[in-house]
Design a protein around this motif. Structure first.
Motif: not given
Lengths: 306, 276
Positions: A1-3, A305, A301-302, A298, A227
């Motif tokens: 998910m791209t915040d 990102m 991952f975050y 996650i 990613p």
């Protein structure tokens, strides 16, 4: 998910949200939430309650037994070993798949043989498309000690026949080889797509700067690939922890229980041992393990990102 | 000298890629070739690379097993499961991508957790509940249980796709008087078609290939799906290998062909934020 993309985008409504606007997202989300509550959460609660009961099918009604099943599960060497095997499977195959997948992706990116590149890009998807239970059967056929094609090919280069499936350690290694065969091309596919997102001008500037591949890889290509790497990791870990079909179709976790993963052990306990209580307790423990792993991924991952 | 080294490296790289290609394709070749061989040909030592192909194994498989019925079951179950997953999953992804609301991250995390859910957690209650309701062997149970991994997959892939649709486009549509539902259906949805294709084909592959849920929840020969055919061969003392390979080829063919058709989109969809 791209915040990040979300944060840059201006909100749709500038005025402070009314209750109607607050409810709006749920209009879209609710159907799936209800469905997942029914088929995802309800079974988990059911399993949790069952895990607190002495419940063997065909042996009278279930009765409350507190944490007995959990104590039993922790003391069970069958369960402990199967969890250990699952973790070893993840820890050994995942890095190998990532390294091999990366090498294939890099070679695909730089090769001059256009037809070869095109052909491989198409074929990389094949191993995950082959039904895992069929992969298991094929393993049985190809790795057979006397009649299997693998040993016959090895014989051509002078390597004596190996009993791939007959002995515990060899059988576990065979499972790993098959798993790596099944998933490396998929990892390569994902990484190769990630590699294609490296902007051409940056890459060309880097190539003028240095001829060595390592600085180019580390400072130019790798940052764009995170990613993709994370996606491959999440996907692959989930699949290994859920692994059943392929290994079961080789020899049902045998010889003995030497290739039995935790899902297989729990399935055996529930549907052939009929001990619903114990199998439920073990399921809950696996659930906790997978949630912890998901959280870790996650978080990583975050960070990548941001 | 440097030129020579570069050429040599390129050649070695090419050879390595050919080896990779052969390793990937060989089991597939062995399966299809095996399905066209007689049993003596299949187990010949040294291996027979040239043989007279025969479709006898396919005839055997179709006559002696329910492979065709099971393939039809698979088509029905997979098709319905993917359709249901997209119908509930796509709006959810849109909601998460387009709105900022409290609990947004938690909802998203919950979806991903479902993706990691070990099947046994779901399987035991589903089995017990379905047998109480007399729904064992009913394809509806499979269609429902597959949502455990289909909905998270669809949401995971599509949230990202919807986020990359320019907000300005939707604002313009809003000024034109379209409601949010109309915007979703007419503007956003057509723009994420590749994402929908990927999530459909990937969830289709995993639903089609599943054996664990299928052989517990739909065990009867008429109700089971294609991958469980494999299990029916495992029990016997003598395994008719050419026939097994023929059945296996029939089971795998639809997914392999489907996978090849969309291979480009699969990689793009899965790299998530990276590819836009």
């Amino acid at each position: 998910m791209t915040d990040t993309a979300q944060d840059r985008a201006p909100p749709m409504a500038a005025a402070p949200p009314s209750w109607k606007e607050k409810l709006e997202p749920w209009f879209f989300i609710l159907p799936s939430v209800v469905l997942l509550l029914a088929i995802g959460l309800y079974p988990v609660i059911y399993t949790f309650i069952a895990s607190l009961q002495a419940w063997v099918m065909g042996m009278g009604p279930p009765s409350f037994s507190g944490l007995d099943n959990y104590i039993h599960a922790f003391g069970s060497s069958d369960f402990g070993h199967s969890v250990g095997r699952t973790l070893i499977l993840i820890l050994v195959t995942l890095p190998i798949e990532l390294i091999l997948g990366m090498m294939i992706a890099l070679a695909l990116d730089s090769t001059n043989f256009a037809i070869l590149r095109r052909l491989l890009q198409i074929c990389l998807v094949i191993p995950i498309a082959i039904t895992p239970s069929v992969v298991g059967l094929l393993t049985q056929l190809m790795f057979n000690e006397q009649l299997g094609i693998i040993n016959q090919l090895l014989h051509l280069v002078g390597i004596p026949a190996i009993d791939w499936l007959g002995r515990p350690t060899a059988a576990f290694i065979t499972v790993m080889i098959v798993q790596i065969w099944e998933w490396t091309p998929f990892v390569a596919l994902v990484l190769s797509a990630a590699l294609s997102t490296v902007p051409k001008d940056i890459d060309e500037a880097a190539m003028l700067e240095t001829e060595r591949w390592w600085p180019r890889f580390r400072d130019v290509q790798l940052p764009f690939m995170w990613p993709g790497i994370t996606a491959a990791l999440v996907f692959q870990t989930a699949f290994t922890i859920k692994e059943f079909d392929m290994i079961y179709s080789i020899e049902k976790g045998g010889p003995g229980t030497s290739t039995e993963t935790s899902v297989m052990q729990i399935e055996r306990m529930a549907f052939r041992g009929f001990d619903v209580g114990l199998a439920s307790a073990e399921s809950i423990l696996m659930l906790v393990l997978s949630i912890v792993l998901a959280r870790i991924y996650i978080r990583v991952f975050y960070r990548e990102m941001d | 000298m440097a030129d020579f080294r570069a050429t040599l490296l390129r050649a070695l790289q090419g050879i390595a890629l050919v080896v990779v290609l052969v390793v990937i394709l060989f089991p597939l070749y062995w399966m299809v070739a095996g399905s066209l061989k007689t049993e003596p040909d299949l187990f010949a030592i040294p291996p027979k690379w040239f043989f007279t192909p025969t479709i006898a194994a396919y005839v055997d498989a179709i006559e002696n097993t329910d492979v065709l019925t099971n393939l039809l079951n698979s088509v029905i179950v997979t098709g319905s499961a993917v359709a249901l997953g997209l119908i509930v999953g796509a709006p959810a992804a849109y909601g998460i991508a387009r709105y900022r609301f409290r609990g947004r991250r938690d909802v998203w995390f919950w979806y991903v957790t479902n993706w990691m859910l070990v099947p046994v957690v779901v399987l035991i209650p589903f089995y017990l509940t379905a047998s109480k309701l007399g729904l064992i062997n009913n394809p509806i149970v499979l269609i429902l249980v597959y949502q455990v991994f289909i909905v998270p997959l669809v949401v995971w892939l599509l949230v990202d796709q919807f986020s990359s649709v320019p907000v300005a486009l939707e604002e313009a549509a809003q000024l034109d008087g379209l409601s949010r539902i109309q915007i979703f259906l007419r503007i956003a949805l057509p723009l994420v078609k590749p994402g929908i294709a990927v999530s459909a084909i990937l969830s289709g592959i995993f639903a089609w290939n599943d054996m664990l849920y299928a052989f517990i929840l739909t065990p009867s020969p008429e109700a089971r799906t294609a991958p469980t055919i494999v299990l029916s061969y495992l029990g016997g003392y003598v395994i008719p290998w050419p026939q097994v390979m023929a059945a296996s080829t029939l089971v795998c063919a639809p997914v392999i062909i489907g996978g090849i058709i969309v291979h480009k989109y699969i990689a793009r969809g899965l790299t998530m934020g990276a590819v836009k």
